[in-house]
Scaffold this active site. Sequence first.
Site, PDB file in Angstrom:
ATOM      1  N   HIS A   1       0.809  -1.227   0.000  1.00 51.73           N
ATOM      2  CA  HIS A   1       0.000   0.000   0.000  1.00 51.73           C
ATOM      3  C   HIS A   1       0.843   1.280   0.000  1.00 51.73           C
ATOM      4  O   HIS A   1       0.511   2.247   0.685  1.00 51.73           O
ATOM      5  CB  HIS A   1      -0.951   0.017   1.198  1.00 51.73           C
ATOM      6  CG  HIS A   1      -2.042  -1.022   1.125  1.00 51.73           C
ATOM      7  ND1 HIS A   1      -2.613  -1.443  -0.042  1.00 51.73           N
ATOM      8  CD2 HIS A   1      -2.681  -1.723   2.121  1.00 51.73           C
ATOM      9  CE1 HIS A   1      -3.551  -2.349   0.218  1.00 51.73           C
ATOM     10  NE2 HIS A   1      -3.599  -2.540   1.506  1.00 51.73           N
TER      11      HIS A   1
ATOM     12  N   GLU B   1     -11.680  -3.949  -3.158  1.00 51.74           N
ATOM     13  CA  GLU B   1     -10.678  -3.019  -3.684  1.00 51.74           C
ATOM     14  C   GLU B   1     -10.501  -3.235  -5.185  1.00 51.74           C
ATOM     15  O   GLU B   1      -9.903  -4.219  -5.606  1.00 51.74           O
ATOM     16  CB  GLU B   1      -9.347  -3.213  -2.949  1.00 51.74           C
ATOM     17  CG  GLU B   1      -9.459  -3.056  -1.449  1.00 51.74           C
ATOM     18  CD  GLU B   1      -8.295  -3.705  -0.710  1.00 51.74           C
ATOM     19  OE1 GLU B   1      -7.133  -3.411  -1.017  1.00 51.74           O
ATOM     20  OE2 GLU B   1      -8.559  -4.531   0.181  1.00 51.74           O
TER      21      GLU B   1
ATOM     22  N   HIS C   1      -9.916   1.896  -0.009  1.00 49.14           N
ATOM     23  CA  HIS C   1      -9.809   0.788   0.947  1.00 49.14           C
ATOM     24  C   HIS C   1     -10.931   0.829   1.986  1.00 49.14           C
ATOM     25  O   HIS C   1     -10.714   0.547   3.172  1.00 49.14           O
ATOM     26  CB  HIS C   1      -8.433   0.842   1.621  1.00 49.14           C
ATOM     27  CG  HIS C   1      -7.928  -0.468   2.099  1.00 49.14           C
ATOM     28  ND1 HIS C   1      -8.467  -1.136   3.174  1.00 49.14           N
ATOM     29  CD2 HIS C   1      -6.923  -1.255   1.647  1.00 49.14           C
ATOM     30  CE1 HIS C   1      -7.807  -2.264   3.371  1.00 49.14           C
ATOM     31  NE2 HIS C   1      -6.859  -2.364   2.452  1.00 49.14           N
TER      32      HIS C   1
HETATM   33  C1  BGC Z   1      -4.436  -6.362   1.997  1.00 47.45           C
HETATM   34  C2  BGC Z   1      -4.260  -7.106   3.304  1.00 47.45           C
HETATM   35  C3  BGC Z   1      -3.885  -6.118   4.372  1.00 47.45           C
HETATM   36  C4  BGC Z   1      -4.957  -5.059   4.447  1.00 47.45           C
HETATM   37  C5  BGC Z   1      -4.699  -3.995   5.481  1.00 47.45           C
HETATM   38  C6  BGC Z   1      -5.515  -5.346   2.180  1.00 47.45           C
HETATM   39  O1  BGC Z   1      -5.692  -4.627   1.007  1.00 47.45           O
HETATM   40  O2  BGC Z   1      -4.747  -7.236   0.941  1.00 47.45           O
HETATM   41  O3  BGC Z   1      -3.285  -8.127   3.197  1.00 47.45           O
HETATM   42  O4  BGC Z   1      -3.727  -6.762   5.618  1.00 47.45           O
HETATM   43  O5  BGC Z   1      -5.108  -4.452   3.196  1.00 47.45           O
HETATM   44  O6  BGC Z   1      -3.442  -3.507   5.381  1.00 47.45           O
END
Ligand code: BGC
Length: 340
Positions: A105, A305, A175
């Site tokens: 991210h 997402e 998210h």
């Molecule tokens: C990811 C997860 C992660 C979460 C929070 C999601 O988009 O796929 O693996 O734990 O975000 O960070």
Amino acid sequence: MEITHREFGHTRRGEAVTCWRLGDGEAFAEFLDYGCTLRRLCVPDRTGRLVDVVLGYDTTAGYEDGDGYLGATPGRFSNRIGGASFSLNGKTCLLAANDGANHLHGGLRGFDKYVWQAEEADGGVRFTRVSPDGEEGYPGTLTASVLVRWSLSGGLELTYGAVSDQDTVVNLTNHAYFNLCGGGDVLSHRLRVNADFFTENDAHCLPTGRILPVDGTPMDFRQAKPIGRDIDSDAVCVRQAGGYDINLVLSGSAPAAELYAPESGIRLTLTTDQPGLQLYTANTLTGRTGKGGVPFGRRSGVCLETQAFPDAIHHPNFPSCVLRAGERYARSARFVFTHD
Ligand code: BGC
């Protein structure tokens, strides 16, 4: 459609954080310029009661300290990049490793931890962030934008844009953790996804590169089923993640997904032009206190997402996530809410 804004608070760095509201008392969406974060999304249920269908916090500190990217716009590359490095045009780019040895991210301080510029534009609010060359290891100065529009009939429309002065990678999404009852867990929410395949994960939630049929696996959402039905299955892709944390390969036919809560009667219909949908069931959200003192935690929300495939830069068989210098990145997602 009404658009208003108010002061929300200040970051620990002393920056003012503004909350933008789109809509009226009948239904509305609120975004913070901090992280371009969807903080509230209030829609009527079948009794006419307004339900806030996304998880979030009451204070800026909640978002600054929080680890779950609640409602945020991660970036420059949402999801994972294996080994926190990639090569582009023969040059190796070393990224921040913030998920073991991997990059997640956008890195240590991703787009979710910055105050974006915001202005009213094109019938909505446009959030813009200029990410300097080298930020978190990414090449090129990238100008990213999210145009947010809202109406009860048209839904929440997110239009992502980006342009870079050097070749780079980009993957923008939202998210939000949806809970169509405004609380509790999402195990009885019924989900349908137009995906015949998924990208297989390894134990670090990184794609192996194999694209497998959903048929006969817990990832089969071609017919609506409760999220909880197969979530504790022994199949390795759910077992190793403690639930769903998987990229579903969208078939391209609309809608991409539908989420329905029998208790509230609220239905979310999602359309997008993106090739992938990361389905994440808040497997690692530890118990905490959210808006209005309401507790939430593991499996109390579901993220849908819309995005490029994770780690696409390392898999030539995945759709490209490279943005060439001067090219325009344009993607969109629309979340429409109705009730029965
Ligand atoms: C990811 C997860 C992660 C979460 C929070 C999601 O988009 O796929 O693996 O734990 O975000 O960070």
